[in-house]
Design a protein around this motif. Structure first.
Motif, short mmCIF file in Angstrom:
data_model
loop_
_atom_site.label_atom_id
_atom_site.label_comp_id
_atom_site.label_asym_id
_atom_site.label_seq_id
_atom_site.Cartn_x
_atom_site.Cartn_y
_atom_site.Cartn_z
N UNK A 2 -41.14 -100.38 13.16
CA UNK A 2 -42.21 -99.41 13.44
C UNK A 2 -43.56 -100.12 13.42
N UNK A 3 -44.46 -99.67 14.26
CA UNK A 3 -45.78 -100.29 14.34
C UNK A 3 -46.59 -100.13 13.06
N UNK A 4 -46.31 -99.05 12.31
CA UNK A 4 -47.13 -98.76 11.13
C UNK A 4 -46.47 -99.20 9.83
N UNK A 5 -45.22 -98.78 9.61
CA UNK A 5 -44.60 -99.04 8.31
C UNK A 5 -43.58 -100.18 8.34
N UNK A 6 -43.11 -100.57 9.54
CA UNK A 6 -42.17 -101.67 9.64
C UNK A 6 -40.71 -101.29 9.57
N UNK A 7 -40.39 -100.02 9.27
CA UNK A 7 -38.99 -99.59 9.24
C UNK A 7 -38.46 -99.50 10.67
N UNK A 8 -37.14 -99.60 10.82
CA UNK A 8 -36.54 -99.59 12.14
C UNK A 8 -36.64 -98.20 12.78
N UNK A 9 -36.98 -98.18 14.06
CA UNK A 9 -37.06 -96.93 14.79
C UNK A 9 -36.34 -97.09 16.12
N UNK A 10 -36.11 -96.00 16.81
CA UNK A 10 -35.32 -95.99 18.03
C UNK A 10 -35.99 -96.82 19.13
N UNK A 11 -35.20 -97.32 20.09
CA UNK A 11 -35.76 -98.19 21.12
C UNK A 11 -36.87 -97.54 21.95
N UNK A 12 -36.73 -96.23 22.24
CA UNK A 12 -37.72 -95.57 23.09
C UNK A 12 -38.97 -95.14 22.34
N UNK A 13 -39.02 -95.38 21.04
CA UNK A 13 -40.18 -94.98 20.24
C UNK A 13 -40.94 -96.22 19.77
N UNK A 14 -42.22 -96.03 19.56
CA UNK A 14 -43.03 -97.11 18.99
C UNK A 14 -43.23 -96.96 17.49
N UNK A 15 -42.97 -95.76 16.97
CA UNK A 15 -43.13 -95.49 15.54
C UNK A 15 -41.93 -94.70 15.05
N UNK A 16 -41.70 -94.76 13.75
CA UNK A 16 -40.66 -93.94 13.15
C UNK A 16 -41.13 -92.49 13.11
N UNK A 17 -40.23 -91.51 12.93
CA UNK A 17 -40.64 -90.10 12.96
C UNK A 17 -41.75 -89.76 11.98
N UNK A 18 -41.69 -90.31 10.74
CA UNK A 18 -42.71 -90.00 9.76
C UNK A 18 -44.07 -90.54 10.18
N UNK A 19 -44.11 -91.79 10.64
CA UNK A 19 -45.38 -92.37 11.09
C UNK A 19 -45.87 -91.70 12.36
N UNK A 20 -44.95 -91.28 13.23
CA UNK A 20 -45.34 -90.59 14.45
C UNK A 20 -46.02 -89.26 14.13
N UNK A 21 -45.51 -88.58 13.11
CA UNK A 21 -46.13 -87.32 12.72
C UNK A 21 -47.51 -87.56 12.11
N UNK A 22 -47.63 -88.60 11.27
CA UNK A 22 -48.94 -88.91 10.69
C UNK A 22 -49.93 -89.32 11.79
N UNK A 23 -49.44 -90.06 12.78
CA UNK A 23 -50.32 -90.49 13.87
C UNK A 23 -50.78 -89.28 14.68
N UNK A 24 -49.87 -88.35 14.94
CA UNK A 24 -50.25 -87.15 15.69
C UNK A 24 -51.28 -86.32 14.93
N UNK A 25 -51.11 -86.22 13.61
CA UNK A 25 -52.09 -85.49 12.80
C UNK A 25 -53.46 -86.18 12.86
N UNK A 26 -53.48 -87.50 12.89
CA UNK A 26 -54.75 -88.23 12.98
C UNK A 26 -55.41 -87.99 14.34
N UNK A 27 -54.60 -87.95 15.41
CA UNK A 27 -55.16 -87.68 16.73
C UNK A 27 -55.70 -86.25 16.80
N UNK A 28 -54.98 -85.31 16.22
CA UNK A 28 -55.44 -83.93 16.20
C UNK A 28 -56.75 -83.80 15.42
#
Length: 335
Positions: free
Chosen positions: A175-201
């Protein structure tokens, strides 16, 4: 510009439901089930659809799958809302319950697809670790004094190390943020993706607070990761918060003008008193209400379209007031 109407020809969007309905209730029910699965992102939104997958509808039960426990709990709390959206889209009481598949294996069983790709019990034993990796795993549990517990932790840690190797072979990446493994089509893990979306909002919210009338093009120029759905959701929340602090009887306040600019997407130079009044009247049920609140009629609040009221007759003067039975004089009234 409207399309020229051609008599005798119907649109395909109207012919298709009629044709499916003519095939019988079973075919129509199957069509709506597949339609809900196909239009799942439009029904619940892209944010939910990216983390929660609609698998199948069986006996009025919508089966979902999500690898993230946080999203599973969130959907369980939103169950009534999701059921209402699905049934509104289908136009009938299609589903009455939501259930989650416990694992990817169960998800593949519901779909009727082969499960070899997700059968980790057969894949993990085929993963070979190097001697250095095995020694590293053994060193991690060496501090445990109890032999039985240490051996048990060693086997668990060994499986975890093999799983990491297997996921990397399947295309998983850090993952770009935490370093844990995430799916090939994603750049972040689900938890970091949610935190990133909250930051964008939060960035979109701050931008709206500075420029309430901003449209999507202006927001996108400053916040490239913003989406139209995100802007609409943040704007609705911002308008609702502003409305809760504005009184209908105070259209001249700065808060009322800010509410109008945010709701109508109107810049300050286009703001008028009539537009502010119309906006407040439209949002009258969402505005703050004083202790002695009474509903307001449109003609009492908005000047446009006011009903004409005849002036009241003077009864205190020497002229007698007319009654409904007395005829109206045709000539000039006597002096």
């Amino acid at each position: 510009m409207h399309d020229i109407r051609t008599p005798g020809i119907e649109r395909a969007s109207r012919i298709l439901p009629k044709s499916i309905h003519a095939l019988g209730s079973n075919v129509e029910h199957l069509y709506y089930c597949h339609s809900v699965l196909f239009h799942w992102p439009q029904i619940v939104g892209n944010a939910i659809a990216a983390n929660v997958e609609a698998v199948r509808i069986v006996r009025e039960t919508l089966w979902l799958y999500s690898y993230d426990a946080t999203w599973r709990n969130q959907i369980q709390m939103m169950q009534l809302d999701v059921l209402q959206k699905v049934n509104n889209f289908a136009g009938e009481a299609l589903v009455k319950e939501l259930r989650f598949a416990r694992s990817g294996r169960e998800k593949m069983q519901l779909r009727g697809e082969p499960m070899e790709a997700l059968d980790y019990r057969t894949l993990l034993p085929k993963v070979n670790l190097t001697d250095e990796e095995i020694a590293s795993v053994r060193a991690e549990v060496a501090a445990v004094e109890d032999d039985t517990l240490r051996d048990h932790l060693f086997r668990i840690s060994l499986k975890q190390a093999k799983l990491q190797h297997l996921l990397k072979d399947l295309g998983y990446h850090p993952c770009e943020d935490c370093g844990s493994l995430c799916e090939p089509e994603r750049s972040r893990c689900p938890l970091c993706e949610r935190k990133h979306e909250e930051a964008v909002r939060a960035s979109v919210r701050r931008y709206l607070e500075d420029i309430p009338w901003a449209r999507f093009g202006e927001v996108l120029a400053e916040i490239p990761e913003a989406t139209p759905e995100m802007l609409a959701s943040v704007r609705a929340s911002y308008v609702q918060q502003l409305a809760s602090t504005v009184l209908l009887a105070e259209p001249d306040t700065m808060q009322a003008k800010t509410l109008t600019m945010a709701f109508q997407c109107v810049p300050p130079e286009q703001l008028t008193e009539d537009l502010v009044r119309r906006t407040l009247y439209r949002l009258r049920y969402d505005l703050a209400k004083p202790k002695e609140w009474k509903p307001v009629r449109r003609y009492e609040y908005i000047s446009w379209g006011r009903k004409k009221v005849a002036p009241a007759e003077e009864t205190s003067s020497g002229l007698s007031s007319r009654t409904s039975d007395s005829p109206r004089p045709s000539g000039p009234s006597p002096l």
